[in-house]
Write a protein that holds these residues in place. Structure first.
Motif, PDB file in Angstrom:
ATOM      1  N   UNK A 116     -14.852 -12.944 -19.762  1.00 30.95           N
ATOM      2  CA  UNK A 116     -13.403 -12.725 -19.627  1.00 30.95           C
ATOM      3  C   UNK A 116     -13.124 -11.912 -18.366  1.00 30.95           C
ATOM      4  N   UNK A 117     -13.885 -10.841 -18.179  1.00 34.07           N
ATOM      5  CA  UNK A 117     -13.705 -10.012 -16.982  1.00 34.07           C
ATOM      6  C   UNK A 117     -13.845 -10.851 -15.720  1.00 34.07           C
ATOM      7  N   UNK A 118     -14.855 -11.707 -15.661  1.00 35.93           N
ATOM      8  CA  UNK A 118     -15.076 -12.556 -14.497  1.00 35.93           C
ATOM      9  C   UNK A 118     -13.930 -13.504 -14.239  1.00 35.93           C
ATOM     10  N   UNK A 119     -13.427 -14.144 -15.308  1.00 37.65           N
ATOM     11  CA  UNK A 119     -12.317 -15.083 -15.149  1.00 37.65           C
ATOM     12  C   UNK A 119     -11.035 -14.369 -14.721  1.00 37.65           C
ATOM     13  N   UNK A 120     -10.794 -13.214 -15.302  1.00 32.43           N
ATOM     14  CA  UNK A 120      -9.589 -12.451 -14.968  1.00 32.43           C
ATOM     15  C   UNK A 120      -9.671 -11.934 -13.536  1.00 32.43           C
ATOM     16  N   UNK A 121     -10.827 -11.450 -13.120  1.00 33.70           N
ATOM     17  CA  UNK A 121     -10.990 -10.979 -11.741  1.00 33.70           C
ATOM     18  C   UNK A 121     -10.815 -12.135 -10.756  1.00 33.70           C
ATOM     19  N   UNK A 122     -11.359 -13.293 -11.099  1.00 37.72           N
ATOM     20  CA  UNK A 122     -11.220 -14.461 -10.224  1.00 37.72           C
ATOM     21  C   UNK A 122      -9.742 -14.861 -10.104  1.00 37.72           C
ATOM     22  N   UNK A 123      -9.015 -14.830 -11.202  1.00 41.25           N
ATOM     23  CA  UNK A 123      -7.582 -15.153 -11.169  1.00 41.25           C
ATOM     24  C   UNK A 123      -6.826 -14.123 -10.336  1.00 41.25           C
ATOM     25  N   UNK A 124      -7.148 -12.852 -10.515  1.00 37.68           N
ATOM     26  CA  UNK A 124      -6.479 -11.788  -9.775  1.00 37.68           C
ATOM     27  C   UNK A 124      -6.682 -11.943  -8.273  1.00 37.68           C
ATOM     28  N   UNK A 125      -7.865 -12.381  -7.862  1.00 37.22           N
ATOM     29  CA  UNK A 125      -8.162 -12.525  -6.436  1.00 37.22           C
ATOM     30  C   UNK A 125      -7.307 -13.608  -5.780  1.00 37.22           C
ATOM     31  N   UNK A 126      -6.708 -14.488  -6.574  1.00 35.91           N
ATOM     32  CA  UNK A 126      -5.847 -15.552  -6.042  1.00 35.91           C
ATOM     33  C   UNK A 126      -4.373 -15.133  -5.992  1.00 35.91           C
ATOM     34  N   UNK A 127      -4.068 -13.958  -6.526  1.00 40.20           N
ATOM     35  CA  UNK A 127      -2.669 -13.529  -6.651  1.00 40.20           C
ATOM     36  C   UNK A 127      -2.240 -12.640  -5.491  1.00 40.20           C
ATOM     37  N   UNK A 128      -0.955 -12.691  -5.226  1.00 39.33           N
ATOM     38  CA  UNK A 128      -0.320 -11.690  -4.371  1.00 39.33           C
ATOM     39  C   UNK A 128       0.253 -10.661  -5.344  1.00 39.33           C
ATOM     40  N   UNK A 129       1.377 -10.981  -5.965  1.00 43.61           N
ATOM     41  CA  UNK A 129       1.925 -10.139  -7.033  1.00 43.61           C
ATOM     42  C   UNK A 129       1.233 -10.538  -8.338  1.00 43.61           C
ATOM     43  N   UNK A 130       0.912  -9.565  -9.179  1.00 42.29           N
ATOM     44  CA  UNK A 130       0.279  -9.858 -10.455  1.00 42.29           C
ATOM     45  C   UNK A 130       1.195 -10.700 -11.344  1.00 42.29           C
ATOM     46  N   UNK A 131       0.572 -11.633 -12.068  1.00 42.53           N
ATOM     47  CA  UNK A 131       1.251 -12.499 -13.017  1.00 42.53           C
ATOM     48  C   UNK A 131       0.517 -12.354 -14.353  1.00 42.53           C
ATOM     49  N   UNK A 132       1.125 -11.653 -15.280  1.00 43.96           N
ATOM     50  CA  UNK A 132       0.462 -11.361 -16.558  1.00 43.96           C
ATOM     51  C   UNK A 132       0.133 -12.637 -17.320  1.00 43.96           C
ATOM     52  N   UNK A 133       1.046 -13.603 -17.342  1.00 43.51           N
ATOM     53  CA  UNK A 133       0.794 -14.860 -18.067  1.00 43.51           C
ATOM     54  C   UNK A 133      -0.416 -15.579 -17.500  1.00 43.51           C
ATOM     55  N   UNK A 134      -0.558 -15.600 -16.179  1.00 45.53           N
ATOM     56  CA  UNK A 134      -1.715 -16.251 -15.554  1.00 45.53           C
ATOM     57  C   UNK A 134      -3.009 -15.495 -15.876  1.00 45.53           C
ATOM     58  N   UNK A 135      -2.945 -14.193 -15.956  1.00 44.66           N
ATOM     59  CA  UNK A 135      -4.128 -13.411 -16.352  1.00 44.66           C
ATOM     60  C   UNK A 135      -4.534 -13.731 -17.785  1.00 44.66           C
ATOM     61  N   UNK A 136      -3.541 -13.850 -18.660  1.00 42.38           N
ATOM     62  CA  UNK A 136      -3.801 -14.189 -20.069  1.00 42.38           C
ATOM     63  C   UNK A 136      -4.441 -15.573 -20.181  1.00 42.38           C
ATOM     64  N   UNK A 137      -3.940 -16.519 -19.390  1.00 38.94           N
ATOM     65  CA  UNK A 137      -4.519 -17.880 -19.405  1.00 38.94           C
ATOM     66  C   UNK A 137      -5.959 -17.829 -18.916  1.00 38.94           C
ATOM     67  N   UNK A 138      -6.213 -17.065 -17.883  1.00 37.12           N
ATOM     68  CA  UNK A 138      -7.584 -16.938 -17.367  1.00 37.12           C
ATOM     69  C   UNK A 138      -8.501 -16.306 -18.407  1.00 37.12           C
ATOM     70  N   UNK A 139      -8.002 -15.300 -19.096  1.00 35.94           N
ATOM     71  CA  UNK A 139      -8.799 -14.620 -20.112  1.00 35.94           C
ATOM     72  C   UNK A 139      -9.168 -15.573 -21.247  1.00 35.94           C
ATOM     73  N   UNK A 140      -8.224 -16.439 -21.605  1.00 37.48           N
ATOM     74  CA  UNK A 140      -8.448 -17.377 -22.707  1.00 37.48           C
ATOM     75  C   UNK A 140      -9.435 -18.469 -22.330  1.00 37.48           C
ATOM     76  N   UNK A 141      -9.608 -18.689 -21.031  1.00 39.48           N
ATOM     77  CA  UNK A 141     -10.580 -19.675 -20.554  1.00 39.48           C
ATOM     78  C   UNK A 141      -9.979 -21.008 -20.482  1.00 39.48           C
TER      79      UNK A 141
END
Length: 158
Positions: free
Chosen positions: A133-158
């Motif tokens: 989960x940490x890896x997926x969330x970090x990978x999603x975060x690296x693609x963001x400018x402003x944080x998007x909580x929904x996108x982080x949640x989707x990444x966490x869920x896999x």
């Protein structure tokens, strides 16, 4: 204002009073503090603002009109922890006005001061103990400018 043990001290060329007013307008839980004016014995003209104190979210800051010798850099920044996407959007929009967005929630405001606007949920997800989960969330975060909580949640869920 009660003195705190450690106080962030921000060096401006001549915009300390303007910056303090701007930051107080961004953070709803804020208040002005004392203003110290030049006496003519130090740098600047007598009567000009030298130091401005202000409080944001219970923390005292001091802003100095110290001249152009020093500038802010990304080596020092402030993190704003946000509970909701609306809160992220508010701080991002206000602090970016006249400033410059970067990636991973970072931005420079119009004075050149660096901020990172971070959802509390991001901290929970990357500290949850599940490496995948940490890896997926970090990978999603690296693609963001402003944080998007929904996108982080989707990444966490896999």
């Amino acid at each position: 204002m009660k003195l705190q043990k450690i106080t962030p001290f921000l060096w401006f060329d001549h915009q300390a009073e303007e910056a303090a007013a701007f930051y107080r307008s961004v953070f709803p839980n804020s208040r002005p503090g004392p203003v110290v004016r030049n006496t003519g014995a130090g740098p600047g003209r007598a009567g000009d603002v030298l130091v401005v104190s202000f409080e944001l979210e219970g923390m005292t800051f001091t802003a100095l009109n110290g001249g152009p010798q020093f500038r802010f850099s990304e080596a020092v920044s402030f993190v704003v922890h946000c509970a909701t996407q609306a809160e992220i959007d508010h701080y991002w929009e206000k602090l970016c006005e006249g400033g410059e967005p970067s990636q991973c929630g970072w931005l420079k405001d119009r004075f050149g001061l660096s901020w990172q606007i971070v959802p509390e949920r991001f901290v929970e997800l990357v500290n949850g103990g599940d490496e995948a989960v940490t890896g997926r969330v970090m990978q999603a975060m690296m693609q963001m400018t402003k944080f998007d909580i929904a996108a982080l949640e989707r990444a966490a869920a896999g």
